[in-house]
Motif scaffolding. Structure first.
Motif, short mmCIF file in Angstrom:
data_model
loop_
_atom_site.label_atom_id
_atom_site.label_comp_id
_atom_site.label_asym_id
_atom_site.label_seq_id
_atom_site.Cartn_x
_atom_site.Cartn_y
_atom_site.Cartn_z
N LEU A 100 44.71 32.37 44.55
CA LEU A 100 44.51 31.41 43.46
C LEU A 100 45.28 31.84 42.21
O LEU A 100 45.35 33.02 41.88
N SER A 101 45.82 30.86 41.50
CA SER A 101 46.48 31.13 40.22
C SER A 101 45.40 31.39 39.17
O SER A 101 44.21 31.14 39.40
N ASP A 102 45.83 31.82 38.00
CA ASP A 102 44.87 32.04 36.91
C ASP A 102 44.13 30.76 36.57
O ASP A 102 42.92 30.76 36.35
N ALA A 103 44.85 29.64 36.53
CA ALA A 103 44.21 28.36 36.21
C ALA A 103 43.21 27.97 37.30
O ALA A 103 42.12 27.46 37.00
N GLU A 104 43.57 28.21 38.56
CA GLU A 104 42.66 27.90 39.66
C GLU A 104 41.43 28.80 39.63
O GLU A 104 40.32 28.36 39.92
N LEU A 105 41.63 30.08 39.27
CA LEU A 105 40.49 30.99 39.15
C LEU A 105 39.56 30.54 38.04
O LEU A 105 38.33 30.56 38.19
N LYS A 106 40.14 30.11 36.93
CA LYS A 106 39.33 29.62 35.81
C LYS A 106 38.56 28.38 36.24
O LYS A 106 37.36 28.26 35.98
N ASP A 107 39.23 27.44 36.92
CA ASP A 107 38.56 26.24 37.41
C ASP A 107 37.43 26.61 38.37
O ASP A 107 36.34 26.04 38.32
N ARG A 108 37.70 27.56 39.24
CA ARG A 108 36.70 27.99 40.23
C ARG A 108 35.51 28.62 39.52
O ARG A 108 34.35 28.39 39.89
N PHE A 109 35.78 29.43 38.51
CA PHE A 109 34.71 30.05 37.74
C PHE A 109 33.80 28.99 37.14
O PHE A 109 32.58 29.06 37.26
N TRP A 110 34.39 27.98 36.48
CA TRP A 110 33.58 26.95 35.83
C TRP A 110 32.86 26.08 36.85
O TRP A 110 31.74 25.64 36.62
#
Length: 148
Positions: free
Chosen positions: A48-58
């Motif tokens: 996952l990219s950083d943006a995808e990790l952030k989305d996954r976190f939220w």
């Protein structure tokens, strides 16, 4: 974002990494099996990219907090909300008026503290001034949660 419906990162409710499998005794999984399970999750996260990790976190945070928010919404009371306001620094007499006004506006389920903070933010007021504004002018509650 990657489709995570079959990913080991998306366990079904009650099947998280720390939730024991009821069909398998807790001590039946070996250290190697636990390590393999963890490594599979690490591999998935690594894709996952950083943006995808952030989305996954939220996304996971929202999933985790939804039942907590629902519980708070359905299990509050005026006395609990007054208690919250007291801890925020609103005096006892004002807290009664604020909670009564919030209740009349149908916003008690949002949490009195949350309402006071939103009014304060919207009007540039501190907590005590926001509480006073609510009791003086209940119209400040109109539309406070529209679109949110």
């Amino acid at each position: 974002m990657n489709d995570t419906t079959s990913s080991p990162l998306t366990p079904e409710p009650g099947e998280g990494p720390d939730t024991p499998d009821p069909a398998v005794p807790e001590n039946a999984m070996t250290g190697a099996e636990r390590t393999a399970k963890m490594n599979a999750r690490v591999d998935e996260l690594g894709k996952l990219s950083d943006a995808e990790l952030k989305d996954r976190f939220w996304e996971l945070t929202h999933q985790m907090m939804t039942p907590v928010v629902e519980l708070a919404r359905t299990h509050t009371s005026p006395s609990i909300e007054r208690s919250v306001l007291l801890r925020m620094g609103v005096d006892s007499i004002s807290s009664h008026g604020v909670v009564d006004t919030i209740t009349e506006a149908g916003l008690l389920g949002k949490g009195a503290g949350h309402v006071v903070l939103k009014v304060g933010h919207a009007h540039g007021l501190d907590v005590r001034a926001a509480a006073a504004r609510i009791t003086e002018d209940p119209s400040v509650l109109t539309g406070l949660f529209d679109g949110k």
